[in-house]
Motif scaffolding. Structure first.
Motif, PDB file in Angstrom:
ATOM      1  N   GLU A   5      72.379  32.978  50.449  1.00 52.06           N
ATOM      2  CA  GLU A   5      71.079  32.694  51.070  1.00 52.06           C
ATOM      3  C   GLU A   5      70.326  33.987  51.357  1.00 52.06           C
ATOM      4  O   GLU A   5      69.110  34.063  51.183  1.00 52.06           O
ATOM      5  N   GLY A   6      71.057  35.019  51.794  1.00 48.60           N
ATOM      6  CA  GLY A   6      70.430  36.316  52.026  1.00 48.60           C
ATOM      7  C   GLY A   6      69.899  36.921  50.741  1.00 48.60           C
ATOM      8  O   GLY A   6      68.803  37.492  50.703  1.00 48.60           O
ATOM      9  N   ALA A   7      70.678  36.799  49.682  1.00 49.62           N
ATOM     10  CA  ALA A   7      70.238  37.314  48.383  1.00 49.62           C
ATOM     11  C   ALA A   7      69.003  36.558  47.906  1.00 49.62           C
ATOM     12  O   ALA A   7      68.053  37.161  47.379  1.00 49.62           O
ATOM     13  N   ARG A   8      68.993  35.251  48.094  1.00 46.29           N
ATOM     14  CA  ARG A   8      67.840  34.435  47.685  1.00 46.29           C
ATOM     15  C   ARG A   8      66.594  34.851  48.467  1.00 46.29           C
ATOM     16  O   ARG A   8      65.505  34.989  47.900  1.00 46.29           O
ATOM     17  N   ALA A   9      66.744  35.098  49.754  1.00 39.42           N
ATOM     18  CA  ALA A   9      65.603  35.516  50.572  1.00 39.42           C
ATOM     19  C   ALA A   9      65.060  36.864  50.095  1.00 39.42           C
ATOM     20  O   ALA A   9      63.836  37.064  50.026  1.00 39.42           O
ATOM     21  N   ARG A  10      65.951  37.787  49.749  1.00 37.04           N
ATOM     22  CA  ARG A  10      65.523  39.095  49.252  1.00 37.04           C
ATOM     23  C   ARG A  10      64.789  38.955  47.922  1.00 37.04           C
ATOM     24  O   ARG A  10      63.774  39.621  47.681  1.00 37.04           O
ATOM     25  N   LEU A  11      65.311  38.107  47.037  1.00 34.49           N
ATOM     26  CA  LEU A  11      64.644  37.884  45.754  1.00 34.49           C
ATOM     27  C   LEU A  11      63.265  37.257  45.945  1.00 34.49           C
ATOM     28  O   LEU A  11      62.284  37.664  45.311  1.00 34.49           O
ATOM     29  N   ASP A  12      63.203  36.246  46.812  1.00 39.08           N
ATOM     30  CA  ASP A  12      61.921  35.588  47.076  1.00 39.08           C
ATOM     31  C   ASP A  12      60.899  36.584  47.620  1.00 39.08           C
ATOM     32  O   ASP A  12      59.732  36.573  47.224  1.00 39.08           O
ATOM     33  N   SER A  13      61.357  37.462  48.519  1.00 39.90           N
ATOM     34  CA  SER A  13      60.473  38.458  49.096  1.00 39.90           C
ATOM     35  C   SER A  13      59.982  39.446  48.033  1.00 39.90           C
ATOM     36  O   SER A  13      58.797  39.777  47.983  1.00 39.90           O
ATOM     37  N   ALA A  14      60.896  39.890  47.189  1.00 39.99           N
ATOM     38  CA  ALA A  14      60.517  40.827  46.135  1.00 39.99           C
ATOM     39  C   ALA A  14      59.538  40.183  45.162  1.00 39.99           C
ATOM     40  O   ALA A  14      58.556  40.821  44.741  1.00 39.99           O
ATOM     41  N   LEU A  15      59.780  38.939  44.801  1.00 43.80           N
ATOM     42  CA  LEU A  15      58.877  38.238  43.881  1.00 43.80           C
ATOM     43  C   LEU A  15      57.508  38.026  44.510  1.00 43.80           C
ATOM     44  O   LEU A  15      56.478  38.179  43.846  1.00 43.80           O
ATOM     45  N   ALA A  16      57.479  37.688  45.794  1.00 43.77           N
ATOM     46  CA  ALA A  16      56.208  37.483  46.479  1.00 43.77           C
ATOM     47  C   ALA A  16      55.428  38.796  46.563  1.00 43.77           C
ATOM     48  O   ALA A  16      54.204  38.811  46.367  1.00 43.77           O
ATOM     49  N   SER A  17      56.126  39.890  46.814  1.00 49.49           N
ATOM     50  CA  SER A  17      55.458  41.198  46.872  1.00 49.49           C
ATOM     51  C   SER A  17      54.878  41.572  45.512  1.00 49.49           C
ATOM     52  O   SER A  17      53.768  42.084  45.417  1.00 49.49           O
ATOM     53  N   ARG A  18      55.643  41.314  44.466  1.00 48.84           N
ATOM     54  CA  ARG A  18      55.175  41.630  43.118  1.00 48.84           C
ATOM     55  C   ARG A  18      53.952  40.783  42.765  1.00 48.84           C
ATOM     56  O   ARG A  18      52.973  41.284  42.211  1.00 48.84           O
ATOM     57  N   GLU A  19      53.998  39.503  43.091  1.00 44.68           N
ATOM     58  CA  GLU A  19      52.873  38.614  42.800  1.00 44.68           C
ATOM     59  C   GLU A  19      51.625  39.049  43.571  1.00 44.68           C
ATOM     60  O   GLU A  19      50.522  39.047  43.032  1.00 44.68           O
ATOM     61  N   ALA A  20      51.818  39.449  44.830  1.00 50.79           N
ATOM     62  CA  ALA A  20      50.684  39.907  45.631  1.00 50.79           C
ATOM     63  C   ALA A  20      50.088  41.168  45.044  1.00 50.79           C
ATOM     64  O   ALA A  20      48.862  41.336  44.990  1.00 50.79           O
ATOM     65  N   ALA A  21      50.934  42.067  44.576  1.00 55.04           N
ATOM     66  CA  ALA A  21      50.452  43.313  43.967  1.00 55.04           C
ATOM     67  C   ALA A  21      49.702  43.032  42.680  1.00 55.04           C
ATOM     68  O   ALA A  21      48.703  43.683  42.376  1.00 55.04           O
ATOM     69  N   GLU A  22      50.177  42.075  41.916  1.00 55.40           N
ATOM     70  CA  GLU A  22      49.521  41.723  40.643  1.00 55.40           C
ATOM     71  C   GLU A  22      48.172  41.058  40.871  1.00 55.40           C
ATOM     72  O   GLU A  22      47.263  41.187  40.064  1.00 55.40           O
ATOM     73  N   GLN A  23      48.045  40.337  41.976  1.00 54.26           N
ATOM     74  CA  GLN A  23      46.803  39.621  42.255  1.00 54.26           C
ATOM     75  C   GLN A  23      45.799  40.463  43.018  1.00 54.26           C
ATOM     76  O   GLN A  23      44.637  40.102  43.122  1.00 54.26           O
ATOM     77  N   ALA A  24      46.229  41.600  43.563  1.00 57.62           N
ATOM     78  CA  ALA A  24      45.319  42.456  44.308  1.00 57.62           C
ATOM     79  C   ALA A  24      44.284  43.060  43.371  1.00 57.62           C
ATOM     80  O   ALA A  24      44.612  43.464  42.252  1.00 57.62           O
ATOM     81  N   PRO A  25      43.034  43.120  43.800  1.00 58.72           N
ATOM     82  CA  PRO A  25      42.000  43.708  42.929  1.00 58.72           C
ATOM     83  C   PRO A  25      42.257  45.199  42.761  1.00 58.72           C
ATOM     84  O   PRO A  25      42.676  45.893  43.674  1.00 58.72           O
ATOM     85  N   GLU A  26      42.012  45.665  41.551  1.00 62.98           N
ATOM     86  CA  GLU A  26      42.189  47.086  41.261  1.00 62.98           C
ATOM     87  C   GLU A  26      40.968  47.834  41.750  1.00 62.98           C
ATOM     88  O   GLU A  26      39.844  47.376  41.633  1.00 62.98           O
ATOM     89  N   GLU A  27      41.220  49.016  42.293  1.00 62.64           N
ATOM     90  CA  GLU A  27      40.101  49.804  42.800  1.00 62.64           C
ATOM     91  C   GLU A  27      39.796  50.956  41.911  1.00 62.64           C
ATOM     92  O   GLU A  27      40.502  51.469  41.178  1.00 62.64           O
TER      93      GLU A  27
END
Length: 75
Positions: free
Chosen positions: A53-75
């Motif tokens: 469960e801890g590993a799953r939470a870490r993976l989910d967090s990493a994936l969410a961070s990556r998705e947020a970075a990909e969706q952030a507008p480039e400056e």
């Protein structure tokens, strides 16, 4: 979970759980010993589940961070 069980790593708990299952499947143990093995197996399964469960939470967090970075507008 017992305090000593929380100190077990995933692989150590998994390996011990495999051994418990082997002993139970082999049979030849008394009812009392079988119950003790079953209880230990349940404890070990909880340790494994906790790690997974801890590993799953870490993976989910990493994936969410990556998705947020990909969706952030480039400056």
């Amino acid at each position: 979970m017992a305090e000593t069980d929380t100190a077990l790593g995933y692989e150590q708990a998994r390996d011990e759980l495999i051994e418990v299952v082997r002993k139970l499947e082999a049979g030849g143990t008394s009812l009392e010993d079988s119950l003790a093995l079953w209880e230990r197996g349940e404890e070990l399964a909880k340790v494994c589940r906790h790690w997974l469960e801890g590993a799953r939470a870490r993976l989910d967090s990493a994936l969410a961070s990556r998705e947020a970075a990909e969706q952030a507008p480039e400056e």
